[in-house]
Design an enzyme around this catalytic site. Structure first.
Site, PDB file in Angstrom:
ATOM      1  N   ASP A  61     -54.262  23.546  17.872  1.00  0.00           N
ATOM      2  CA  ASP A  61     -53.392  22.802  18.791  1.00  0.00           C
ATOM      3  C   ASP A  61     -53.968  21.411  19.006  1.00  0.00           C
ATOM      4  OD1 ASP A  61     -51.560  24.869  19.207  1.00  0.00           O
ATOM      5  OD2 ASP A  61     -52.655  25.681  20.920  1.00  0.00           O
ATOM      6  N   ASP A  87     -45.299  24.992  17.324  1.00  0.00           N
ATOM      7  CA  ASP A  87     -44.790  25.427  18.631  1.00  0.00           C
ATOM      8  C   ASP A  87     -43.541  24.635  18.999  1.00  0.00           C
ATOM      9  OD1 ASP A  87     -47.077  27.042  18.804  1.00  0.00           O
ATOM     10  OD2 ASP A  87     -48.183  25.537  19.969  1.00  0.00           O
TER      11      ASP A  87
END
Length: 148
Positions: free
Chosen positions: A112, A126
Site C-alpha cells: 500500500d 483497492d
C-alpha cells in the site's frame, strides 16, 4: 467482452507497475509528501484487509479472492451478455483482485502507498475494486428505478 479483459489487464498492469516503483524507490515506512498534510506516498506492507482487518489471515484472503475470480469464470456467459458498464466494473474488480492476490502470494502482505492522512493507506488495486463495486451498485440502483 474484450472490454472486460482489456480493463482487467490494464488495471493489473497499472497496479503491478505502481507497486514495483514504490518498492524499488522507497523503503518500507518511508513517507513522501506530495501535498503536505493532505496526500503522501507512504510505503507500507499490509498483512490484512482494509484498515488492517484480519491481519495475518493471508490464506483466508487468498481463498476468498480465488472464489471471487472463480465465480467470474463460471459467470463468463453472463458477463458476455452484460452491458458495457458491467464489463468496466467487473474488469476493475478482477484486475484489482488479481493485483492484491499476487502481493499476498509473493509477500504474504499487500503493498500500500496512497496516503490521504484521513484514511488508511491503500493502493491502486483497492481503488479499482471500490470503483468497480460502485459502478455495479450504480447500475443496480438504475435498474431499481426503472422497475418502479
Amino acid at each position: 467482452m474484450i472490454r472486460f479483459v482489456l480493463v482487467m489487464l490494464f488495471t493489473l498492469a497499472l497496479d503491478r507497475y505502481s507497486k514495483f516503483i514504490i518498492m524499488n524507490k522507497m523503503t518500507e515506512g518511508q513517507s513522501v509528501p506530495v501535498w503536505n498534510k493532505v496526500f503522501h506516498l507512504t510505503y507500507i506492507q499490509n498483512p490484512g484487509a482494509a484498515f488492517g482487518l484480519l491481519a495475518g489471515k493471508t490464506w483466508f484472503f487468498i481463498m476468498i479472492t480465488t472464489l471471487v475470480l472463480l465465480a467470474m469464470v463460471l459467470g463468463w456467459r453472463w458477463i458476455q451478455k452484460a452491458g458495457p458498464l458491467y464489463h468496466w466494473a467487473l474488469g476493475l474488480v478482477a484486475g484489482g483482485a488479481v493485483g492484491n492476490l499476487i502481493d499476498r502470494l509473493l509477500y504474504t502482505r499487500v503493498i500500500d502507498f496512497l496516503d490521504f492522512r484521513i484514511w488508511p493507506v491503500f493502493n491502486l488495486a483497492d481503488t479499482a475494486i471500490c470503483i468497480g463495486v460502485g459502478l455495479i451498485l450504480l447500475d443496480a440502483f438504475k435498474d431499481l428505478r426503472r422497475v418502479r
